[in-house]
Design an enzyme around this catalytic site. Structure first.
Site: not given
Length: 224
Positions: A44, A47, A20
């Site tokens: 993040r 994500h 990812s």
């Protein structure tokens, strides 16, 4: 006739996360608006939400990242405004650092104080956490009332300046406004988002990104 679906051949949680991040990196090529650990945090966040607009909305106080890292390095207490955020910061990341994650939203004293004061539990929980737990890191992803009270208490001197405030309440009533007040404060190290976006999962993932950096420093792993 529908197009053929091509799946990515990964199954393990760690491999899925790494893939990812690779996809996000490829879709946001260098030079990027953020680099280093700042990019790791924003990546993040992307994500967690699949929302690339966050790149233009995330804001960092100049000392936020280093102050947050130092707090985690010393085994700090992290207080969240929701159980969802607390659960989103797993023990496998916190225990090796000697850090504690608490949420007081369901504490009977908080419930009673909120009822007596005709305010939200998040507001009452923030006050109790400040007096009893003295957290270094506040994670606010849901409740503008908690973030507003935090700024107010820092201003009147009833709360020490936290090491870090992850201020990302989501919604339509005072969410954007509470974040704007936080980001206007020169003394409070913050990581925040402009506008209405936010949420418990998003706020929690910021702490996870910082914790991963400290774990890497110590040569530790948080993988399942």
């Amino acid at each position: 006739m529908s197009a053929k679906v091509e799946l990515i051949a990964v199954r393990k949680p760690g491999d899925i996360e790494r893939k990812s991040f690779e996809i996000i990196d490829s879709e946001v090529p260098e030079p990027r608006k953020f680099d280093g650990l700042h990019w790791q945090i924003v990546r993040r966040m992307i994500h967690t939400t699949a929302d690339f607009e966050l790149i233009d909305l995330v804001r960092f106080h100049p000392s936020a990242v280093e102050s947050g890292l130092n707090a985690l390095r010393t085994g700090c207490t992290v207080v969240t405004d929701t159980e969802m955020a607390r659960c989103g910061i797993p023990l496998r990341r916190m225990n090796p650092l000697g850090c504690e994650v608490r949420c007081l939203m369901n504490d009977p004293q908080v419930i009673a104080a909120a009822k007596a004061g005709n305010t939200t539990r998040a507001y009452a929980a923030l006050e109790m956490a400040s007096s009893s737990l003295k957290p270094a890191v506040h994670v606010i992803g849901n409740a503008p009332t908690a973030l507003l009270r935090l700024v107010e208490m820092v201003n009147d001197g009833s709360m020490d300046v936290p090491a870090l405030v992850v201020g990302m309440p989501v919604g339509f009533v005072n969410a954007a406004e509470s974040k704007a007040l936080l980001m206007e404060h020169a003394e409070i190290p913050y990581i925040s988002i402009e506008g209405r976006k936010g949420g418990s999962a998003l706020a929690a993932c910021v702490v996870n990104a910082l914790a991963e950096a400290v774990l890497a420093e110590k040569g530790l792993s948080s993988e399942l």
